[in-house]
Design an enzyme around this catalytic site. Sequence first.
Site, mmCIF file in Angstrom:
data_model
loop_
_atom_site.group_PDB
_atom_site.id
_atom_site.type_symbol
_atom_site.label_atom_id
_atom_site.label_comp_id
_atom_site.label_asym_id
_atom_site.label_seq_id
_atom_site.Cartn_x
_atom_site.Cartn_y
_atom_site.Cartn_z
ATOM 1 N N ARG A 1 0.761 -1.078 -0.084
ATOM 2 C CA ARG A 1 -0.068 -0.174 0.066
ATOM 3 C C ARG A 1 0.978 1.221 -0.109
ATOM 4 O O ARG A 1 0.387 2.172 -0.965
ATOM 5 C CB ARG A 1 -1.002 0.048 1.198
ATOM 6 C CG ARG A 1 -1.836 1.136 1.343
ATOM 7 C CD ARG A 1 -2.606 1.272 2.559
ATOM 8 N NE ARG A 1 -3.529 0.323 2.622
ATOM 9 C CZ ARG A 1 -4.676 -0.139 2.257
ATOM 10 N NH1 ARG A 1 -5.079 0.873 1.358
ATOM 11 N NH2 ARG A 1 -5.168 -1.056 2.574
ATOM 12 N N GLU B 1 -12.605 -10.528 -3.659
ATOM 13 C CA GLU B 1 -12.253 -9.495 -4.613
ATOM 14 C C GLU B 1 -12.165 -10.257 -5.793
ATOM 15 O O GLU B 1 -12.806 -10.065 -6.906
ATOM 16 C CB GLU B 1 -11.409 -8.510 -4.370
ATOM 17 C CG GLU B 1 -11.862 -7.358 -3.377
ATOM 18 C CD GLU B 1 -10.486 -6.336 -3.183
ATOM 19 O OE1 GLU B 1 -10.940 -5.557 -2.378
ATOM 20 O OE2 GLU B 1 -9.581 -6.753 -3.723
#
Length: 1004
Positions: free
Chosen positions: A24, A86
């Site tokens: 991230r 996802e």
Amino acid sequence: MATTSIPHRWRYDVFVSFRGEDIRKSFMDHMFNDFKQKGIHAFRDDTKLPKGEEISPHLYKAIEESRFLIVIFSKNYASSTWCLRELVKILECKQMGMPKHEVQIIFYDVKPDVVRKQTGSYAGAFAKHDVSNRTEVDKWREALSMAANLSGWDLQDMTNGYEYKFIDCISKDILKKLCDGPLYVGENLVGINFHYDKLNLPRFIGSHKVNMLGICGISGIGKKTLAKAIYNLMYVHFKGSCFCEDVPKQQDLTQVQMQLIDNIMKTRDLKISSVGQEIMVIKKIMSSILLVLDDVDDHEQLEALAGSASWFCPGSLIVFTSKDKQLLRSHGVDEIHDMKFLDEDLSLELFRSYAFKENDSSIEFEEVSQKVVNYVQGHPLALKHLGRFLYGKTVDQWVNELDKLKVHPNEKIQRVLRLSYDGLDLHQKNILLDIACLFIGENRDFVASVLDGCNFYPVTNTQVLVDKSLITISSNNSLQMHDLIQAMAREIVREESIMPGKQRRLLNSSEVYNVLSEKKVPITEEVEVLVLSLEKFSQKVHIDANDFAHMKKLRILKIYQEEKLYEQKLELKDHNVIFSGNLYYLSNELSLFYWHGCPFKYLPSNFYPENIVAIDLAYSNIKNFWTTPKCFRRLKVMKLRYCCNLITTPDFSEITNLEELSLEGCVNLVSVHPSIGMLKRLVVLNLTGCLKVDQRPSFVSSLINLESVSFGIIQPRWWTSITAPFGLLSKQQHPQRSVSLEGLHMLKKLNLSYCNLEQVPESIGGLSCLTHLYLGGNNFTCLPGSLSQLSHLFLFYVDGCKKLEVLPELPHSLYDLDATDCTFLREVSGSSKYPFTYRCNNFRNCPKLFKNVTIDREGSISKTEFLDSSITSQGSIDQLSAFLVYAGFQTNFLPDTGIYQINIIYHGNSNIPEWFTNRSRGNDVKVELPSDWCFDKLRELGTCVVFKSKKPFKEFKGYYSVKNFDGASLGPNGYLPASIKRYFQNEVIGIQDSYIIWLRYARN
């Protein structure tokens, strides 16, 4: 399926599935920043979802609404249930295929085989999942294997681990594909949903055939805008797509072909040198595609880019935009969508969106905005341009610019419209200019006849103009043209007229005067059309008729003055044009010859226009012409109205195609040539006012195609002005026992007014096509019962038939009945319960019909002799209606709306009838109602207004409204019916010092 089921565009360009704790703050932060710099709109879960939210419908929706779905496999990706869910959703979207998502796989710090077989760190992650998420493990394993088998990007292999280069490659690839996606179509797509709904676009998705759709219309109407909007809406549903813009502007068709191939096949290394080779490549495309070819104008373009439906895979959609409907029809296009001009509401919306910031227009601009919209008449490009042009200017500047536009059309708008004109051939251009200058509103067939006489091949070429949306054909077969197109055409004529030696059309009165007057602008032999309005000159002008000798090519001559209803005159007065010289020559090329009030008694002896189609010499001094038979095979219309010097008609034996002959008001006409009986194609014959001609001519029965016939004298109100100069006031027509109507089965209009008829034959019931029947001013006492058989009769006038005693039953089709001044009329027969319902009736001055009618204080009427018990039982309103008709006031029935109204206007004293209890001075009256009153209790409402005119006025305007005390409307508001206003103006207006009383009754 509704159009709204098709997503208009992606909400996000990119959705990235990644393990946050791995990348991230490093790789992903750099990637999101690079996306932002390149204008790629990416969904970012740390900003778009509330803190702490588990995977939810919001996240799934973000995946569905993203075009590119990127999965980044890192060492700890499989340890996140969020990431695995996802991934499953992403692969489900890919498998659905509609809309078309693109899935891209990135291997960050793991190899594809680790992901595919779930080894290494992925094996440890699944050991935990087998305990805590046993039900989902199999689905996740399958998803990882499937994803690893997709073509992907490997950080180490591609850029040797350099993240910046790797991110740049990924974002450039996405950006390139995005450029092949939605097109910029502009803002303010007003009215676009109407087209979406009409086209029903969802039917093209998953179709089993190749669909070809055409979008046609005039330049600037919005064809390209609609095509782009359709492309943006639909391209995601096809395996390949291409929008070829402005095809005719490309220097080489091979360039357009290569664009098509590159966009669809995603290859740029093909080397093809000819159109034929590229056609073979296009035909090898084995997937359904969306192809848009914009502004095609030639068959060669169509043959090179979309030769036929067989070129393409089933399910493909091929869209063409063009100005020419016939071009697309001949190419086999299945469906053509004709772009129409915007309606008034959409026009205002579009105009305001450009003329005002945030569509915030002030009240002071409302009226002038409406005028702009009326001027433009729904042309989108013109609305946009004028909106931008007027933005920020004052109301006075708007008004000034609008006045200027009416004289000098806007150049930018003209340039756009001119594109459609430039694509025409010479004959088509001539026809367009002639229509714009002369024939708007005229019958299409008549105009075709006139232009055929000019050798313009109008039947075919007029259809070309229709197909190119330059003209339209109305429901009554008349030619119509948009005002902006007419302005463009007239500007072209004006440009021609200022070029020396190029004056082909003289339309402006000042131009005509400059050529045919003492100013003597050099006359060009090129003049083909001359139009002169006698009313346009404010001062006396002299025009030399000798100058017509120079106009050898003149094919249309129109010198005219408009006639006004109810103002028929023997001569055309009130104009300032004086013709001098001798009329010794007129062009034999004339196909249309109109000269109202022609001062010359004879036409040139050598005047023999073989191609003449229409002659109108109304109010002229012509005495006779063509004393020997002339062959005019094309002549269809001959109007010689009020030619008071005319003694005889021409010989018709060689004019056998004549369709309309009007000799109305030719009071000195002694005879009609017997050859008139040969006119088998004659449709309209008018001999009204031809006092010396037999009013029962034997030739009529041989004219089997007649649709309209008029005999008799001019109505009495014109009698004095027409007959007095010739000493005919004392002449009386001999009583006509009857009239023969045999053979006239096509007749639609029959006018036998003032023919001294004593009897109408029973055979009139056989005129099954008759719609209008005028029998006023005759001497019969009754009418045949066969009138009830006229099932198409719409209008029936027997006004002034002072001996008529009984009206028979009339057909239900009748709407307008006038029996004014039938002073002996005592009975109206009929089996209908309501003989006056659904009709406009006028029984003014029929005293015997309403014997003993009185009106009392309560507004009721005593029983009338002609109303039977079934009618009088309806109550006072039916009786009141009868009284009003007797009193000379027309009534207005509105049965379709459930409202019954009566309006009465007359002049008299200032007394208001006593039954009006609520009174006041001023323009309103307030009525106090009971405390328990409600609107539902309102059944009837009567009002009375008494006023006096301070000075004579030409037009009476009366407006009424019923409102609650809070201003809310309680009933129908509006102006007086037109029929009431006309009656009042004709009978009352101008009487000063007399009170005017307006009574109105309304019932819910």
